[in-house]
Design an enzyme around this catalytic site. Structure first.
Site, mmCIF file in Angstrom:
data_model
loop_
_atom_site.group_PDB
_atom_site.id
_atom_site.type_symbol
_atom_site.label_atom_id
_atom_site.label_comp_id
_atom_site.label_asym_id
_atom_site.label_seq_id
_atom_site.Cartn_x
_atom_site.Cartn_y
_atom_site.Cartn_z
ATOM 1 N N ARG A 30 -74.126 -23.848 5.396
ATOM 2 C CA ARG A 30 -74.748 -22.528 5.567
ATOM 3 C C ARG A 30 -74.850 -22.165 7.046
ATOM 4 N NH1 ARG A 30 -75.593 -21.008 0.648
ATOM 5 N NH2 ARG A 30 -76.265 -22.543 -0.903
ATOM 6 N N ASP A 31 -74.558 -20.879 7.318
ATOM 7 C CA ASP A 31 -74.696 -20.385 8.687
ATOM 8 C C ASP A 31 -76.164 -20.442 9.099
ATOM 9 O OD1 ASP A 31 -72.767 -18.404 10.620
ATOM 10 O OD2 ASP A 31 -74.931 -18.315 10.956
ATOM 11 N N ILE A 32 -76.416 -20.859 10.336
ATOM 12 C CA ILE A 32 -77.787 -21.024 10.812
ATOM 13 C C ILE A 32 -78.479 -19.675 11.016
ATOM 14 C CG2 ILE A 32 -77.313 -21.011 13.313
ATOM 15 C CD1 ILE A 32 -79.105 -23.537 13.492
ATOM 16 N N ASN A 88 -63.238 -14.691 12.669
ATOM 17 C CA ASN A 88 -63.247 -14.108 14.013
ATOM 18 C C ASN A 88 -62.315 -14.931 14.882
ATOM 19 O OD1 ASN A 88 -65.132 -12.005 13.612
ATOM 20 N ND2 ASN A 88 -66.825 -13.467 13.721
ATOM 21 N N GLU A 96 -67.477 -17.043 18.773
ATOM 22 C CA GLU A 96 -68.433 -17.785 19.600
ATOM 23 C C GLU A 96 -68.194 -19.286 19.557
ATOM 24 O OE1 GLU A 96 -72.204 -16.633 18.022
ATOM 25 O OE2 GLU A 96 -72.180 -14.670 18.997
ATOM 26 N N VAL A 97 -67.763 -19.781 18.412
ATOM 27 C CA VAL A 97 -67.551 -21.226 18.263
ATOM 28 C C VAL A 97 -66.053 -21.450 18.094
ATOM 29 C CG1 VAL A 97 -68.040 -23.271 16.883
ATOM 30 C CG2 VAL A 97 -69.824 -21.540 17.227
ATOM 31 N N HIS A 101 -63.369 -21.399 11.767
ATOM 32 C CA HIS A 101 -64.294 -21.335 10.641
ATOM 33 C C HIS A 101 -64.112 -20.011 9.924
ATOM 34 C CE1 HIS A 101 -66.259 -19.949 14.330
ATOM 35 N NE2 HIS A 101 -66.876 -19.049 13.579
ATOM 36 N N HIS A 103 -65.923 -17.348 7.581
ATOM 37 C CA HIS A 103 -67.245 -16.924 7.109
ATOM 38 C C HIS A 103 -67.091 -16.444 5.662
ATOM 39 C CE1 HIS A 103 -69.204 -16.383 11.208
ATOM 40 N NE2 HIS A 103 -67.931 -16.342 11.557
HETATM 41 P P1 AMP Z 1 -68.203 -16.783 15.281
HETATM 42 O O1 AMP Z 1 -68.850 -15.644 16.024
HETATM 43 O O2 AMP Z 1 -67.201 -16.314 14.263
HETATM 44 O O3 AMP Z 1 -67.647 -17.837 16.211
HETATM 45 O O4 AMP Z 1 -69.353 -17.424 14.412
HETATM 46 C C1 AMP Z 1 -70.083 -18.553 14.785
HETATM 47 C C2 AMP Z 1 -71.157 -18.723 13.736
HETATM 48 O O5 AMP Z 1 -71.685 -20.018 13.847
HETATM 49 C C3 AMP Z 1 -72.321 -17.738 13.875
HETATM 50 O O6 AMP Z 1 -72.436 -16.965 12.676
HETATM 51 C C4 AMP Z 1 -73.522 -18.648 14.094
HETATM 52 O O7 AMP Z 1 -74.701 -18.175 13.489
HETATM 53 C C5 AMP Z 1 -73.037 -19.956 13.488
HETATM 54 N N1 AMP Z 1 -73.670 -21.169 13.990
HETATM 55 C C6 AMP Z 1 -73.894 -21.497 15.288
HETATM 56 N N2 AMP Z 1 -74.473 -22.719 15.370
HETATM 57 C C7 AMP Z 1 -74.602 -23.167 14.084
HETATM 58 C C8 AMP Z 1 -75.132 -24.355 13.493
HETATM 59 N N3 AMP Z 1 -75.642 -25.356 14.238
HETATM 60 N N4 AMP Z 1 -75.127 -24.466 12.147
HETATM 61 C C9 AMP Z 1 -74.634 -23.471 11.381
HETATM 62 N N5 AMP Z 1 -74.120 -22.324 11.878
HETATM 63 C C10 AMP Z 1 -74.108 -22.170 13.211
#
Ligand code: AMP
Length: 117
Positions: A30-32, A88, A96-97, A101, A103
């Site tokens: 689950r997304d945080i 993304n 961001e990550v 991944h 969504h």
């Molecule tokens: P993106 O902008 O597509 O890179 O999405 C990164 C997603 O990772 C965001 O929706 C964040 O809320 C999610 N996220 C960041 N850290 C964590 C975590 N520790 N556990 C779960 N989701 C996370």
């Protein structure tokens, strides 16, 4: 594994996550910071920065990732009403990550894909 990568560290069990689905090659949790009633991230266990790199370097795991996303959508009860699967990719998309991944978003009407222009 990339030791600086947040999602590699989740795969390694170093950072907690609410895991909802796992296969030999994928993990879903689950997304945080959920943006919908159901918001699950589906990742390959191996490190690839984005979906383009994954598709080029490992087509088999790319297919596994899609299968895992479909399994998550079914398990979360999203198949009847529909859902969104979103990758993304890069700066314009606000990624961001940098561990690929998908969504899985659903549980209510999600509105337009993007703000109207
Ligand atoms: P993106 O902008 O597509 O890179 O999405 C990164 C997603 O990772 C965001 O929706 C964040 O809320 C999610 N996220 C960041 N850290 C964590 C975590 N520790 N556990 C779960 N989701 C996370």
């Amino acid at each position: 594994m990339d030791t600086d990568c947040l999602f590699c560290r989740i795969v390694a069990g170093e950072i907690p996550a609410t895991v909802v689905h796992e296969t030999d090659t994928t993990l879903a949790f689950r997304d945080i910071d959920p943006k919908a009633p159901v918001h699950v991230l589906v990742i390959p266990k191996t490190h690839h920065p984005d979906v383009v790199t994954l598709a080029r370097q490992d087509p088999a795991v790319s297919a596994d990732l899609l299968s895992a996303a479909a399994a998550v959508a079914e398990a979360e009860g999203l198949l009847a009403d529909g859902f969104r699967l979103l990758f993304n990719t890069g700066v314009y998309a606000g990624q961001e990550v940098f561990h690929v991944h998908g969504h899985v978003l659903g549980g209510e009407p999600l509105g337009p894909m993007l703000a109207p222009r």
